[in-house]
Design an enzyme around this catalytic site. Structure first.
Site, short mmCIF file in Angstrom:
data_model
loop_
_atom_site.label_atom_id
_atom_site.label_comp_id
_atom_site.label_asym_id
_atom_site.label_seq_id
_atom_site.Cartn_x
_atom_site.Cartn_y
_atom_site.Cartn_z
N LYS A 68 0.85 -1.20 0.00
CA LYS A 68 0.00 0.00 0.00
C LYS A 68 0.88 1.24 0.00
O LYS A 68 1.93 1.27 0.66
CB LYS A 68 -0.89 -0.03 1.24
CG LYS A 68 -1.94 1.08 1.28
CD LYS A 68 -2.83 0.93 2.51
CE LYS A 68 -3.90 2.00 2.55
NZ LYS A 68 -4.78 1.85 3.73
N SER A 143 -9.59 1.70 2.61
CA SER A 143 -8.75 2.46 1.72
C SER A 143 -7.67 1.63 1.02
O SER A 143 -7.10 2.09 0.04
CB SER A 143 -8.08 3.61 2.48
OG SER A 143 -7.22 3.11 3.49
N SER A 167 -9.78 -0.36 6.81
CA SER A 167 -9.18 -0.26 5.48
C SER A 167 -8.54 -1.52 4.93
O SER A 167 -8.25 -1.59 3.74
CB SER A 167 -8.15 0.86 5.46
OG SER A 167 -8.82 2.08 5.29
N1 GLN Z 1 -13.03 4.47 6.15
C1 GLN Z 1 -12.39 4.79 7.37
C2 GLN Z 1 -11.88 6.21 7.36
O1 GLN Z 1 -12.01 6.82 6.36
C3 GLN Z 1 -11.25 3.86 7.63
C4 GLN Z 1 -10.06 4.14 6.81
C5 GLN Z 1 -8.87 3.35 7.22
O2 GLN Z 1 -8.99 2.32 7.89
N2 GLN Z 1 -7.72 3.86 6.90
O3 GLN Z 1 -11.39 6.71 8.31
#
Ligand code: GLN
Length: 471
Positions: A68, A143, A167
């Site tokens: 990532k 994400s 994410s």
């Molecule tokens: N969707 C969640 C956020 O936007 C989690 C994102 C993540 O785990 N990085 O904060």
């Protein structure tokens, strides 16, 4: 399975040229449709590394891995899917990268993600969205959507993601792959570009539970460079539990808050496990209506502080505006960040301002504590807690992104584990209208080996593993 692949590479049955050639051929054929990567490394460079590493005796010697793009890789651009870091090349490796390289893994590229990991669909990326290999009209989740898509498309067998509020698990659920959000403090965050430190962990993503464990066991362990890691060495293998000794508590409030489409598939899977002797019982968590507000208040507060460092002066996007420092600084941030990131910086700064701090931030911490206490007490009664990973099927691109509240609502089931610091795993358990559905298992703190052990048993019974979408 990585073990088979390793065997083939070692024995010469699969020569490095063929392995790398096939992978890049596939990339060429599908990447313009899927867009799983932000940066793909030069083929010759990768091939040379694979050739060299194959001869070593590491656990991943010569195996390609996708990373990532918020995990620092020395000499390889690390953008966080942001214009702010579009040209940023880290001078050092994250601890997890060092550990992977020590075992012989070869990075093929950096995967697409929501900008600074803020989002659930990979659509807030400055580089454009990733598409779900199972249905190109839809999001692969986020994400870490690029990592999930790279697995589902059959480009790689293992990938790293990061999970602040879901994410890793969202893309795992939406791409029919496996993802683990590790127990907080078991994996070093050194070199992970910070979004919300108290919530997030780097974690493994794979196509089956065995490979998930292999990857976790390599990246986990304490690190003097991250003071939040605990003294921990992962056990030599995942827990070997008897099916009849597993007692699963199904979170009825989360089941009810999820769409019928997903909860029905999860229920069918649990019924099947039950027919093999697993004990299944319904239970209730409580406080679920407060989980999302608490999570977003904490995440945005931490984000506003973390992202203050991007001023475009020492590194990052620079507008080269020749004004006073305040104007220059503002312009760099105005043009360097996307809309979702700016929204969170603004809200986070507001929440932490005098007078509102007690009203929002302190309250959120109290709710965090209540949720943690409730989860901890349920986990004394049950081996693990189960729910759908995501409350809805993968949305079509554009469907939720226009309305942040709709997008935030997708995280209801996943944020719980981050608030509590406990491990959570997502595994594929079936399809609804040809769209993947994930089961989430949460376990007590430091039960990562148990979660994976259960997943290893469950995947054999349910039959959804090593899946690749045909493209
Ligand atoms: N969707 C969640 C956020 O936007 C989690 C994102 C993540 O785990 N990085 O904060």
């Amino acid at each position: 399975m990585i073990d088979d692949l390793l065997q083939k590479l070692r024995s010469g049955e699969l020569p490095p040229d063929e392995y790398v050639e096939k992978t890049y051929e596939k990339l060429e054929r599908i990447e313009n449709r899927v867009h799983a990567f932000i940066t793909i490394r030069n083929k010759e460079e990768v091939l040379n590394e694979v050739k060299k590493k194959v001869k070593e005796k590491g656990k991943l010697s010569g195996i390609l891995i996708a990373i990532k793009d918020n995990i620092s890789t020395k000499g390889i651009r690390t953008t966080c899917a942001s214009k702010m870091l579009e040209d940023y090349i880290p001078p050092y490796n994250a601890t997890v990268i060092e550990r992977l390289e020590r075992e012989g893994a070869v990075i093929i590229g950096k995967t697409n993600m929501d900008e600074f990991a803020m989002g659930s669909t990979t659509e807030t990326s400055y580089f454009g969205p990733t598409r779900n290999p199972w249905d190109l009209e839809r999001t692969p989740g986020g994400s870490s959507g690029g990592s999930g898509a790279a697995l589902a498309a059959g480009i790689v067998d293992i990938a790293l993601g990061s999970d602040t509020g879901g994410s890793i698990r969202a893309p795992a659920a939406y791409t029919a792959t496996f993802g683990l959000k590790p127990s907080y403090g078991t994996v070093s965050r050194y070199g992970l570009v910070a979004y919300a430190n108290s919530l997030e962990q780097i974690g493994p993503m794979a196509k089956n539970a065995e490979d998930l464990w292999l990857l976790y066991s390599i990246i986990a362990g304490d690190d003097f460079r991250d003071a939040t890691t605990i003294s921990y060495t992962p056990p030599p293998s995942p827990a070997n539990v008897e099916l009849k000794d597993i007692k699963i508590g199904v979170l009825s409030d989360i089941m009810e808050a999820s769409d019928k489409s997903v909860s029905s598939v999860v229920k069918t899977a649990l019924d099947k496990l039950s027919s093999y002797g697993v004990q299944i019982e319904e239970t209730k968590l409580g406080y679920t209506e407060y989980a999302l507000p608490a999570y977003y208040i904490i995440a945005m507060s931490e984000a506003s502080s973390n992202l203050a460092r991007y001023d475009g002066v020492r590194y990052g996007f620079n507008s080269y505006f020749q004004g006073d420092w305040k104007q220059t600084y503002s312009l760099n941030r105005e043009y360097g960040f996307g809309i979702e990131v700016k929204r969170r910086i603004l809200l986070g700064s507001f929440i932490l301002s005098a007078g509102y701090y007690e009203q929002y931030y302190i309250k959120a911490l109290k709710i965090r504590n209540l949720i943690k206490t409730s989860l901890d007490s349920l986990l004394k009664k049950y081996t693990v807690l189960a729910s759908p990973t995501m409350p809805i099927l993968p949305p079509k691109l554009g469907e939720v992104i226009e309305d942040p509240v709709k997008m935030y609502a997708m995280d209801l089931n996943t944020v719980l584990a981050n608030l509590a610091g406990i491990p959570a795993l997502s595994m594929p358990v079936g399809f609804y209208n040809n769209l993947p559905v994930g089961l989430q298992l949460m376990g007590p703190y430091l039960s990562d080996d148990l979660l994976v052990g259960i997943a290893i048993k469950a995947e054999k019974i349910l039959g959804y593993y090593n899946l690749t979408a045909s493209l």
